[in-house]
Design an enzyme around this catalytic site. Structure first.
Site, short mmCIF file in Angstrom:
data_model
loop_
_atom_site.label_atom_id
_atom_site.label_comp_id
_atom_site.label_asym_id
_atom_site.label_seq_id
_atom_site.Cartn_x
_atom_site.Cartn_y
_atom_site.Cartn_z
CG ASP A 222 -5.64 -8.59 -4.03
OD1 ASP A 222 -5.64 -8.19 -2.84
OD2 ASP A 222 -6.65 -9.08 -4.56
CB VAL A 223 -1.90 -7.43 0.60
CG1 VAL A 223 -0.72 -6.60 0.12
CG2 VAL A 223 -3.09 -6.54 0.97
CB SER B 243 -0.77 -0.02 -5.08
OG SER B 243 -0.82 0.16 -6.49
CG ASN C 159 0.75 1.30 4.81
OD1 ASN C 159 0.45 1.95 5.80
ND2 ASN C 159 0.39 1.67 3.59
CB ALA D 286 -12.36 -7.22 14.93
CB SER E 124 -5.62 1.51 13.67
OG SER E 124 -6.59 2.48 14.03
N GLY F 20 0.83 -1.20 0.00
CA GLY F 20 0.00 0.00 0.00
C GLY F 20 0.87 1.25 0.00
CE1 TYR G 13 -8.61 0.32 9.60
CE2 TYR G 13 -9.02 1.19 11.80
CZ TYR G 13 -8.24 1.12 10.67
OH TYR G 13 -7.06 1.83 10.60
#
Length: 265
Positions: free
Chosen positions: A74-75, A48, A101, A169, A154, A24, A167
Site C-alpha cells: 500500500d503506497v 499492488s 506509478n 493538484a 499527468s 501499481g 488529482y
C-alpha cells in the site's frame, strides 16, 4: 553491423542486470511498463494492494522468460514502502530503477470533495511519490552507483481540471517534486524524471473512451486525432530507465498526442 567499426559505444535499451520496482504494476500503464522493462532484461518487482495480482503478473513475466517478484504494498503507508525496498534488496541485492506509478482519481466538484477523499488522492498520488522516491534514493545512495527514478504524472498536473481538482493538484505537486529530487540527488548519479500522459486507452477507461460522443468531442482537441496506448507510455518509461537517457533529469515529458498545445482538452 560490425561493432568494432562503430565510432563510439552506442546507447542501449538493454536493462540486463538492472532491478526495477513498478508500483501499481498489475494493471493499465503499470502493467505495460512491467512488461517492457522485463522484455529488455530487467528483473522487475511488481506491487499492488493484492498479493495474488502481483503474483499473477510476475508469473506472466516468468512464463515469457523474464524474472519478476511480487510484493503486496500500500503506497500510502510509509512502512510498507520501506518493506518493499528492503524485500527487493533481500531478493535481488540492489534497486536500480524506481517507477512511482500507483495512483487514484476521484471525479467530483470542488465544493463536494470531502477531507477524506482529498487525503486519499493526495496520499496515493503525492505522498507515495515523495516517500517512495525518498526511500529508494537512500538505497541508491548507499549502493553508490546511481539510479533512475520515474514518476508517473499527468497532463492534469500542467492544466486546470474540471472536477479533478485533487488529482490535478497531486500531479502538479509530483512534477515539482521531480525537479527538486533531480537537484538534490543528481550529485549521487540519480536522475529523476516524470511522464505526463494524456488520454491513454486502458481496460479501466475503455468504455468511456470508446463512447462515440465522448470520443468525438475529445479527439477534436487532439492534433493527432487519437488516444495513446499503454505500449507507447511503456516505451517512454523504458527510454527514461535505459542508457539511452542518461543526460535527462528533472524533466517531465508530456505525452498527449498534442492535446495541450491549444489548451483545449
Amino acid at each position: 553491423m560490425n561493432a568494432e567499426k562503430v565510432p563510439f559505444k552506442m546507447p542501449s535499451f538493454d536493462l540486463t542486470g538492472k532491478v526495477a520496482i513498478v508500483t501499481g504494476g498489475t494493471k493499465g500503464l503499470g502493467y505495460g511498463i512491467v512488461m517492457a522493462l522485463a522484455y529488455h532484461g530487467a528483473k522487475v518487482v511488481i506491487t499492488s494492494r493484492h498479493q495474488d495480482d502481483c503474483d499473477a503478473v510476475a508469473g506472466e513475466v516468468i512464463e515469457m522468460g523474464g524474472e519478476a517478484y511480487g510484493i503486496k504494498t500500500d503506497v500510502q503507508n510509509i512502512s510498507e514502502i520501506q518493506n518493499l525496498i528492503d524485500k527487493t534488496v533481500e531478493k535481488y541485492g540492489t534497486v536500480d530503477i524506481m517507477i512511482n506509478n500507483a495512483g487514484v482519481a476521484i471525479t467530483k466538484r470542488l465544493t463536494d470533495m470531502t477531507e477524506e477523499e482529498y487525503y486519499r488522492v493526495m496520499d496515493s498520488n503525492l505522498k507515495s511519490v515523495y516517500f517512495g522516491s525518498q526511500i529508494a534514493a537512500k538505497q541508491m545512495i548507499a549502493q553508490g552507483h546511481g539510479g533512475k527514478i520515474i514518476n508517473m504524472c499527468s497532463i492534469g498536473g500542467v492544466k486546470g481540471n474540471n472536477q479533478l481538482s485533487t488529482y490535478g493538484a497531486s500531479k502538479a505537486g509530483a512534477i515539482n517534486l521531480t525537479k527538486s529530487m533531480a537537484w538534490e540527488w543528481g550529485r549521487y548519479g540519480i536522475s529523476v524524471n516524470a511522464i505526463c500522459p494524456g488520454y491513454v486507452r486502458t481496460a479501466l477507461n475503455a468504455a468511456q473512451l470508446d463512447d462515440p460522443a465522448f470520443k468525438d468531442k475529445k479527439l477534436k482537441g487532439i492534433p493527432l486525432r487519437r488516444f495513446g496506448t499503454v505500449e507507447e507510455i511503456a516505451a517512454l518509461a523504458l527510454f527514461l530507465a535505459s542508457d539511452c537517457c542518461n543526460m535527462l533529469t528533472g524533466e517531465y515529458i508530456v505525452a498527449d498526442m498534442g492535446a495541450t498545445l491549444g489548451g483545449n482538452v
